[in-house]
Scaffold this motif. Structure first.
Motif, short mmCIF file in Angstrom:
data_model
loop_
_atom_site.label_atom_id
_atom_site.label_comp_id
_atom_site.label_asym_id
_atom_site.label_seq_id
_atom_site.Cartn_x
_atom_site.Cartn_y
_atom_site.Cartn_z
N HIS A 1 0.81 -1.21 0.00
CA HIS A 1 0.00 0.00 0.00
C HIS A 1 0.85 1.27 0.00
N ASP A 2 2.00 1.23 0.73
CA ASP A 2 2.83 2.43 0.80
C ASP A 2 4.32 2.14 0.71
N GLY A 3 4.70 0.87 0.50
CA GLY A 3 6.11 0.52 0.38
C GLY A 3 6.86 0.48 1.69
N ARG A 4 6.16 0.57 2.80
CA ARG A 4 6.80 0.62 4.11
C ARG A 4 7.31 -0.76 4.52
N LEU A 5 8.53 -0.81 5.08
CA LEU A 5 9.06 -2.05 5.65
C LEU A 5 8.31 -2.35 6.94
N ILE A 6 7.63 -3.50 6.98
CA ILE A 6 6.80 -3.79 8.15
C ILE A 6 7.39 -4.89 9.04
N GLN A 7 8.34 -5.69 8.49
CA GLN A 7 8.92 -6.76 9.32
C GLN A 7 10.21 -7.25 8.68
N THR A 8 11.19 -7.58 9.53
CA THR A 8 12.43 -8.20 9.09
C THR A 8 12.61 -9.51 9.84
N ILE A 9 12.79 -10.59 9.10
CA ILE A 9 13.02 -11.92 9.68
C ILE A 9 14.50 -12.23 9.55
N THR A 10 15.15 -12.57 10.65
CA THR A 10 16.59 -12.85 10.66
C THR A 10 16.85 -14.27 11.14
N GLY A 11 18.12 -14.66 11.11
CA GLY A 11 18.52 -15.95 11.68
C GLY A 11 18.24 -17.15 10.80
N ILE A 12 17.95 -16.95 9.52
CA ILE A 12 17.70 -18.07 8.61
C ILE A 12 19.04 -18.75 8.29
N GLN A 13 19.07 -20.07 8.36
CA GLN A 13 20.30 -20.82 8.12
C GLN A 13 20.05 -21.96 7.13
N GLY A 14 21.10 -22.32 6.38
CA GLY A 14 21.03 -23.45 5.47
C GLY A 14 20.02 -23.29 4.37
N CYS A 15 19.90 -22.08 3.84
CA CYS A 15 18.87 -21.80 2.83
C CYS A 15 19.53 -21.36 1.53
N LYS A 16 19.36 -22.15 0.49
CA LYS A 16 19.93 -21.85 -0.83
C LYS A 16 19.26 -20.63 -1.44
N PHE A 17 20.06 -19.82 -2.15
CA PHE A 17 19.54 -18.65 -2.85
C PHE A 17 19.05 -19.08 -4.23
N ASN A 18 17.75 -18.98 -4.45
CA ASN A 18 17.13 -19.33 -5.73
C ASN A 18 16.63 -18.09 -6.47
N SER A 19 17.43 -17.04 -6.42
CA SER A 19 17.15 -15.80 -7.13
C SER A 19 15.77 -15.25 -6.75
N TYR A 20 15.01 -14.76 -7.75
CA TYR A 20 13.73 -14.10 -7.47
C TYR A 20 12.59 -15.09 -7.23
N VAL A 21 12.88 -16.41 -7.26
CA VAL A 21 11.85 -17.40 -6.98
C VAL A 21 12.13 -18.15 -5.68
N SER A 22 12.85 -17.53 -4.76
CA SER A 22 13.13 -18.16 -3.47
C SER A 22 11.88 -18.20 -2.58
N ILE A 23 11.02 -17.21 -2.74
CA ILE A 23 9.76 -17.14 -1.98
C ILE A 23 8.60 -17.40 -2.93
N LYS A 24 7.65 -18.20 -2.47
CA LYS A 24 6.45 -18.48 -3.26
C LYS A 24 5.21 -18.08 -2.46
N ALA A 25 4.36 -17.32 -3.11
CA ALA A 25 3.08 -16.92 -2.52
C ALA A 25 1.97 -17.19 -3.53
N HIS A 26 0.75 -17.33 -3.03
CA HIS A 26 -0.40 -17.58 -3.91
C HIS A 26 -1.66 -17.13 -3.19
N LYS A 27 -2.65 -16.72 -3.96
CA LYS A 27 -3.88 -16.18 -3.38
C LYS A 27 -4.63 -17.20 -2.53
N ASP A 28 -4.36 -18.50 -2.72
CA ASP A 28 -5.05 -19.53 -1.94
C ASP A 28 -4.26 -20.01 -0.73
#
Length: 327
Positions: A164-191
């Protein structure tokens, strides 16, 4: 059961790439608006500070071999970016124009070659924000990527922004052992509604691969009371969710003692409220003697039996490092 089938998710959400190869970030302006472009060879995503929506570019749909042209149907300003080399390192600066007459001026701020030997040995960086193609109805995401010399890049955090306004609302830290899969590392869907609260702002972070069996992911649900995302306690592979029953089921296959043997492990988790799951049922089959049934042209097994506790534990601890690029 009202399942979100994993095969359906693959069809709906199949990414353009399965992993990072040649990643580049350009920042600058389109007219008076600040903009960020994230290139992966001949595809890119971008976002500006005008409407805070993630948009797509694809050079393969351009009629100009040396220009990068927007084909995003949601984009009001059709954009052409000139002097782009999609197969090699891009220039330090990119220029172009929109069909509305705005000038495009971009400066390269980051470049990473996943399979370049020099990059693997010598390159290191910390906390690079990388925009993700998938977004929810209310939020978009950037993964935070770091790399040490001699190692591949890994995701160490997630930044979540309001659409809605581009504001940073949350930062999640401490992730380990996670491969970088470019712009498809996160998956979301309307369902996606992993905590069954009807909000449908949930997402998952792929930790190993986007294709093939035994995919590992961290699942995050939006808690409306806390107004933040919560990581769910789901430990398994290739989850499917049943909304009516409020269940999640993990499917995993592991090698058996012999070459033609396989272990099939299924764990059922019941949602118990407050963003928590409880494992309530386990089914494990040890299948031996795989062969091709010539009549059905299907692979079958000569024998099947229930797994013993040692085999169940071994399968749960098994880490699948196979390459499923051709899956």
């Amino acid at each position: 059961m009202n399942y979100i089938k994993s095969i359906l998710l693959i069809i709906l959400l199949i990414p353009t790439i399965s992993q990072a190869e040649l990643s580049r970030i350009y920042t600058g302006t389109i007219g008076q608006n600040k903009v960020e472009f994230y290139f992966e060879y001949d595809f890119a995503i971008y976002i500006d500070n005008k409407d805070h929506q993630v948009k797509n570019f694809d050079i393969r749909n351009s009629s100009y071999s040396t220009k990068f042209k927007s084909n995003d149907v949601k984009s009001l300003d059709k954009i052409v970016i000139e002097n782009v080399d999609s197969l090699d390192s891009g220039p330090e600066q990119l220029t172009g124009y929109t069909f509305n007459g705005d000038k495009v001026n971009l400066q390269k701020t980051f470049e990473y070659h996943e399979y370049d030997e020099h990059s693997l040995r010598e390159v290191e960086f910390n906390n690079i924000d990388y925009l993700q193609e998938s977004s929810t109805k209310d939020f978009y995401f950037k993964v935070v990527v770091s790399k040490k010399k001699g190692e591949k890049a890994e995701i160490v955090g997630i930044k979540i922004y309001s659409k809605h306004d581009g504001r940073l609302i949350q930062t999640i830290t401490g992730i380990q052992g996670c491969k970088f899969n470019s712009y498809v590392s996160i998956k979301a869907h309307k369902d996606f509604d992993f905590n069954f609260n009807g909000d449908n702002n949930d997402f998952y972070l792929t930790k190993n691969r986007n294709y093939g069996p035994n995919r590992i992911a961290d699942y995050y649900a939006y808690d409306k009371k806390q107004q933040q995302f919560v990581k769910l306690n789901l430990d398994g592979n290739g989850f499917r969710f049943a909304h009516e029953e409020k269940e999640a089921t993990s499917y995993k296959t592991c090698p058996g003692k012999k070459a033609n043997d396989e272990i099939s492990l299924i764990d059922d988790f019941q949602y118990i409220g407050n963003n928590r799951y409880k494992r309530v049922k386990t089914e494990c089959l040890y299948k031996s003697g795989q062969y091709l049934n010539k009549e059905s042209n299907q692979f079958e097994y000569k024998k099947e039996r229930a797994c013993n506790p040692k085999e169940i534990k071994a399968c749960r601890n098994y880490i699948d490092t196979n390459d499923y690029d051709d899956y």
